[in-house]
Design a protein around this motif. Structure first.
Motif, PDB file in Angstrom:
ATOM      1  N   ALA A  99      -5.076  25.564 -28.718  1.00  0.00           N
ATOM      2  CA  ALA A  99      -5.384  24.145 -28.509  1.00  0.00           C
ATOM      3  C   ALA A  99      -6.772  23.991 -27.897  1.00  0.00           C
ATOM      4  N   ASN A 100      -7.314  22.821 -28.067  1.00  0.00           N
ATOM      5  CA  ASN A 100      -8.614  22.540 -27.490  1.00  0.00           C
ATOM      6  C   ASN A 100      -8.528  22.643 -25.967  1.00  0.00           C
ATOM      7  N   GLY A 101      -9.483  23.347 -25.376  1.00  0.00           N
ATOM      8  CA  GLY A 101      -9.496  23.561 -23.939  1.00  0.00           C
ATOM      9  C   GLY A 101      -8.618  24.711 -23.481  1.00  0.00           C
ATOM     10  N   GLN A 102      -7.905  25.325 -24.414  1.00  0.00           N
ATOM     11  CA  GLN A 102      -6.996  26.427 -24.062  1.00  0.00           C
ATOM     12  C   GLN A 102      -7.749  27.754 -24.146  1.00  0.00           C
ATOM     13  N   GLU A 103      -7.304  28.710 -23.333  1.00  0.00           N
ATOM     14  CA  GLU A 103      -7.870  30.050 -23.369  1.00  0.00           C
ATOM     15  C   GLU A 103      -6.753  31.066 -23.615  1.00  0.00           C
ATOM     16  N   VAL A 104      -7.107  32.213 -24.176  1.00  0.00           N
ATOM     17  CA  VAL A 104      -6.126  33.256 -24.447  1.00  0.00           C
ATOM     18  C   VAL A 104      -6.760  34.598 -24.107  1.00  0.00           C
ATOM     19  N   VAL A 105      -5.988  35.421 -23.371  1.00  0.00           N
ATOM     20  CA  VAL A 105      -6.439  36.773 -23.040  1.00  0.00           C
ATOM     21  C   VAL A 105      -6.054  37.699 -24.190  1.00  0.00           C
ATOM     22  N   ILE A 106      -7.040  38.389 -24.738  1.00  0.00           N
ATOM     23  CA  ILE A 106      -6.811  39.219 -25.928  1.00  0.00           C
ATOM     24  C   ILE A 106      -6.557  40.664 -25.567  1.00  0.00           C
ATOM     25  N   LEU A 107      -7.282  41.178 -24.573  1.00  0.00           N
ATOM     26  CA  LEU A 107      -7.238  42.601 -24.291  1.00  0.00           C
ATOM     27  C   LEU A 107      -7.317  42.799 -22.779  1.00  0.00           C
ATOM     28  N   ALA A 108      -6.674  43.845 -22.269  1.00  0.00           N
ATOM     29  CA  ALA A 108      -6.733  44.167 -20.845  1.00  0.00           C
ATOM     30  C   ALA A 108      -6.833  45.671 -20.672  1.00  0.00           C
ATOM     31  N   PHE A 109      -7.515  46.075 -19.622  1.00  0.00           N
ATOM     32  CA  PHE A 109      -7.636  47.513 -19.333  1.00  0.00           C
ATOM     33  C   PHE A 109      -8.121  47.679 -17.900  1.00  0.00           C
ATOM     34  N   SER A 110      -8.044  48.915 -17.406  1.00  0.00           N
ATOM     35  CA  SER A 110      -8.553  49.259 -16.089  1.00  0.00           C
ATOM     36  C   SER A 110      -9.547  50.398 -16.218  1.00  0.00           C
ATOM     37  N   ILE A 111     -10.465  50.467 -15.249  1.00  0.00           N
ATOM     38  CA  ILE A 111     -11.392  51.594 -15.167  1.00  0.00           C
ATOM     39  C   ILE A 111     -11.054  52.352 -13.889  1.00  0.00           C
ATOM     40  N   PHE A 112     -10.703  53.632 -14.067  1.00  0.00           N
ATOM     41  CA  PHE A 112     -10.299  54.448 -12.938  1.00  0.00           C
ATOM     42  C   PHE A 112     -11.504  55.201 -12.371  1.00  0.00           C
ATOM     43  N   PRO A 113     -11.439  55.580 -11.097  1.00  0.00           N
ATOM     44  CA  PRO A 113     -12.597  56.203 -10.440  1.00  0.00           C
ATOM     45  C   PRO A 113     -12.912  57.578 -11.003  1.00  0.00           C
ATOM     46  N   PRO A 114     -14.093  58.119 -10.666  1.00  0.00           N
ATOM     47  CA  PRO A 114     -14.489  59.431 -11.183  1.00  0.00           C
ATOM     48  C   PRO A 114     -13.524  60.527 -10.761  1.00  0.00           C
TER      49      PRO A 114
END
Length: 930
Positions: A99-114
């Motif tokens: 819908a107009n004004g709506q947002e959607v999260v497509i992808l998620a991930f984390s970055i782990f420490p060295p």
């Protein structure tokens, strides 16, 4: 270029802010927003995410689609090659309407420490390289590219990089000192910290190399009485610019020592440290008993003269056999020294102690009366708390006993050598307000024996089977002031929580009452502060969280109440908790109380991230047995405290202890706490059992199929395990037990199932025949398992012949509760069936279990039991005073059964205890009538 569609990367530190090393960053999300002015229907999109690893030391990134799409939907195509992650998606959400004004999260991930030393620097650049979308709106079909110029981000972990220059090539080595080395005295062990400075081009060591900075942090775990003694530089090395220091150090030298750490910290550009190859400093530890289990460099860096930045040197790995280092004390074969109650072994007994005095005696015992004592020396160091006075007395030789503060020295040379099976050397007396917490004999404790082969000097080993200091120390209880403090400890649902006194001095559990603590923010019962009046109590028992304690104290009228409980970390913790935490992280279903959010912070980082899930999984699988970050298994919060932001319980420091001012009253009875079990976000913990009392559906259960055993070419056997139920579930966990007399596990592999890897297996107790496995849906939606592939494949070496695999391999709830979970938390028991669908026996009578349902209840209570074999069953219910209020008994066949307790409908509200017994098993618990 698309008009009105925007793309963002969220979840990263602002403005390229550096991140401390070894802290996970995430979840990081890619979000698409519709600002076209109308609704759009997405037909297809594809994009390329680039996540670099600039220094090649970060763990692999594993992006995952968020659960906006229907169950079992997957991208049309995805590819992961090096830094590049490509996705082609045609199903993004139900109906694909944005819908107009709506947002959607497509992808998620984390970055782990060295991966490496704790001060290793890491750097990653993130960007969406392109993003193309095909959609339709009121004007027709549109195919365009979304502007990705705003998606270029940087992720920087604070630290240093490994050194890149070859000359000088600097490394550090930990070299244990051999027993008998001149630097070591009796009962001492140690190691050298050696710097290697090599010419990596021409070869050979280098001299006169100038260092503006060197930082080393070395972890040194010890056992027994072993402790740091001193750190000494090699007297002919450049390290002598840092004077030797005794431990624990005061910070006056480059060396810091104490606890389980040794630190070398030199930073002086004006006067560099000048070192040659092979120079070193020495770390010395001492103790009558114990060992240095290991020594490991956790952080290291140096900066050469003229260099702008520090870098990380090479660390030479310890060699097999280097550690542990055992204390080299010369213990006697036949003589032991003992702490016992005052005059415990005397006949007639010694004169009684005065009012308000407590004491203990030191005895010397021998099992060989042919050996005579020609000299006896004992040095005893005691540790006290509160405001106490110490004194000593010796009937054997009063002039031989001296006292210096909390150290007692006894030195006796008899006129004629003598022997006796048990000799009372001296007594230690305490008066005042406080306790003798502990006592330890030093290395100066020794005897000289006259034997048939000559004189022998040795250290008597302590053996105190009736040590009067074991249970919380030896405390005086004679005070002028008398106060009463009480209250209730319960979870957020009002269920009482048991806090027993457990461990020496309550180190595992207890309610501490501490006098004269200046601030209620000081909520550590084990800090170094010496309070005048300190004591410990417990709740009433079982699931009754009430407590009441009389304080006798003539110096204080202000106290701090500090509950503490660090036992049974798996109590109430299941794979379903991981599902609920994952839903919270992804924003699908936010945990509905600050206490639950607090419980989800497993690593004590004041955030809830996927790293908490990693640690919780390790706890369930018993890969680790304690929560990380000095996290205790229970935390307690002032029940009157109101969280300013219930969705962020860490917005301000909340009180974990309560200050009680009794200057104008003799008691306070409402010192209440809310107990939070870490990792348990659905409050399934139980006071009497390590397992939970979730509402369960005991029929038909969830089945797994044992496949046909396959004989392998190398002589091993392979056993696949398949899902045997088509019912959708969101998670499962199981404990497996194999008979180690017949089988040895060679290999265990997780099946090719979404969310299932070898990290889902716990193999830390193979010597007991224990295997733990779990799975939960990555997108937290229920999933149906197909009959193929196997969820788990085990390969065994057959040690003895057996006729049927069920004789030597089974499910076992005592290893890990065997349960599957539906999305609403309903529990399905797990069963094994053979590949020919014939039921297998999954436990013996030792695995008998029973549960009440529902809990809490108002009407319609039943007790559900699993009977491994036919047996007579007896069920008893009692109220909080131990009075029987319900009973059922009868003969029951093997299998699952439900017994209705109709009389429970007439019980008044309150907590009830129940017990179910068969011939070879017993289970008990509690249930709340509302």
């Amino acid at each position: 270029m698309c008009s009105g569609l925007t793309l963002e990367i969220e979840g990263l530190p602002l403005n390229g802010e550096q991140v401390p090393p070894h802290e996970e960053v995430g979840p990081i999300t890619i979000k698409l927003t519709n600002n076209t002015g109308g609704d759009i229907t997405i037909e297809e999109l594809d994009f390329l995410l680039k996540v670099t690893d600039e220094f090649s030391n970060l763990p692999d990134v594993t992006p995952y689609m968020v659960p906006n799409i229907p169950t079992n939907s997957e991208p049309l195509f995805e590819s992961h090659e090096g830094d590049n992650h490509y996705y082609n998606i045609d199903e993004l959400m139900t109906g694909n309407v944005l819908a107009n004004g709506q947002e959607v999260v497509i992808l998620a991930f984390s970055i782990f420490p060295p991966e490496g030393l704790e001060n290793l620097e890491g750097l990653s650049y993130l960007s969406v390289e392109f993003f193309r979308i095909k959609y339709s709106d009121s004007s027709g079909s549109v195919c365009c590219g979304v502007d990705v110029s705003g998606t270029i981000e940087q992720m920087h972990f604070l630290g240093e990089l490994p050194c890149t220059f070859s000359t000088p090539y600097v490394s550090f080595d930990l070299v244990p000192l051999a027993a008998g080395t001149a630097a070591l005295e009796d009962c001492e062990v140690g190691f050298n910290v050696v710097i290697r400075i090599q010419d990596d081009i021409l070869g050979g060591g280098l001299s006169n190399v100038e260092f503006e900075q060197i930082y080393l942090e070395i972890e040194t775990p010890v056992t027994g009485n072993m402790m740091h003694s001193e750190v000494i530089p090699d007297p002919v090395s450049g390290f002598v610019v840092c004077p030797a220091t005794t431990c624990p150090s005061t910070g006056s030298s480059c060396y810091e020592c104490g606890g389980d750490r040794v630190i070398f910290d030199f930073d002086n550009p004006a006067m560099p440290l000048i070192l040659d190859d092979g120079e070193y400093f020495t770390v010395i530890l001492s103790g009558l008993n114990g060992s240095l289990d290991d020594a490991e460099i956790k952080q290291a860096k140096f900066r050469l003269k003229g260099e702008q930045n520090a870098c990380i040197p090479n660390i030479i790995a310890n060699q097999p056999g280097d550690f542990p280092l055992e204390s080299g004390c010369n213990f006697c074969n036949s003589v032991q020294i003992e702490l016992a109650d005052y005059g415990q072994y005397e006949t007639p007994p010694p004169p009684p102690l005065a009012t308000c005095e407590k004491g203990f005696s030191v005895y010397l015992n021998t099992s060989d009366i042919s050996e005579n004592y020609s000299h006896i020396a004992a040095e005893l160091m005691v540790s006290t708390s509160g405001n106490v006075s110490l004194s000593g007395n010796s009937d054997l030789c009063s002039l031989c006993l001296t006292q210096n503060g909390e150290t007692f020295t006894f030195d006796y040379t008899p006129q004629f050598p003598f022997t006796y099976p048990r000799v009372r050397l001296f007594d230690v007396i305490v008066t005042g307000v406080g306790c003798i917490e502990s006592a330890m004999f030093t290395a100066s404790t020794e005897v000289t024996l006259t034997t048939s082969s000559g004189a022998l000097t040795c250290n008597p080993k302590e053996n105190s089977p009736n040590n009067p200091l074991q249970q919380g120390g030896l405390c005086t209880t004679c005070f002028a002031g008398q106060y009463t403090v009480g209250g209730n400890i319960h979870n957020e649902n009002g269920i009482g929580i048991n806090v027993p006194v457990q461990g020496i001095g309550g180190e595992d559990s207890g309610i501490f009452i501490v006098g004269e603590v200046e601030s209620s923010s000081d909520c550590d019962p084990f800090n170094d502060q010496q309070a005048n009046c300190t004591d410990i109590t417990s709740t009433a028992g079982a699931c009754d969280g009430s407590y009441e304690f009389e304080i006798n104290c003539n110096t204080d009228d202000e106290f701090t109440v500090i509950p503490w409980k660090d036992i049974n970390p798996t109590n109430g913790v299941t794979t379903f908790d991981m599902v609920l935490i994952q839903k919270h992280i992804l924003g699908i279903s936010i945990l509905n109380s600050p206490y639950k959010i607090f419980a989800a912070d497993v690593d004590k980082s004041t955030t809830v991230t996927t790293f908490d899930l990693v640690q919780l999984q390790k706890i369930i699988l018993q890969i680790i047995t304690e929560f990380p970050g000095d996290q205790s298994s229970w935390r307690f919060i002032d029940a009157t405290y109101q969280f300013p932001d219930p969705l962020n319980p860490w917005v301000e420091t909340f009180p974990e202890c309560i200050h009680v001012d009794l200057s104008n009253q003799q008691g306070q009875a409402n010192v209440d706490f809310v107990a939070v079990k870490i990792g348990d976000v659905n409050n399934s913990h139980n006071c009497s059992m390590l397992t939970s009392d979730n509402t369960e559906d005991r029929s038909p259960g969830f089945s797994f199929v044992l496949g046909e055993i396959k004989e392998m070419a190398d002589g091993t056997i392979e056993l696949p395990i398949f899902a045997g139920s088509a019912e959708p579930i969101v998670a499962w966990q199981m404990g497996l037990k194999f008979d180690t007399r017949f089988l040895r596990l060679v290999e265990a592999n997780a099946g090719d199932i979404v969310g299932m890897t070898n990290q889902n297996l716990g193999l830390t107790e193979l010597d007991k025949g224990h295997i733990r496995a779990l799975w939960y849906s990555p997108d937290t939606r229920m999933m149906s398992f197909e009959s193929e592939p196997a969820v788990l494949t085990l390969r065994f070496e057959r040690l003895q012949h057996f006729d049927d695999i069920s004789e030597v391999f089974r499910l076992d709830d005592t290893v890990l509760r065997c349960e599957a979970y539906k999305e609403d938390g309903t529990v399905r028991p797990i069963h094994f069936i053979a590949s020919n669908q014939a039921p297998l026996s999954i436990t013996d009578s030792s695995s008998f279990f029973a549960r009440v349902s529902p809990n809490p209840f108002s009407q319609g209570l039943s007790l559900e039991v699993n009977m491994p074999v036919a047996s007579r069953l007896e069920i008893v219910f009692a109220d909080r005073f131990g009075r029987q209020v319900g009973r059922w008994e009868g003969n029951i066949e093997a299998g699952f059964h439900s017994v209705n307790m109709e009389e429970a409908d007439r019980w008044p509200s309150g907590m009830y205890h129940w017990q179910a017994r068969i011939a070879n098993g017993e289970v008990s618990g509690q249930v709340l009538k509302q």
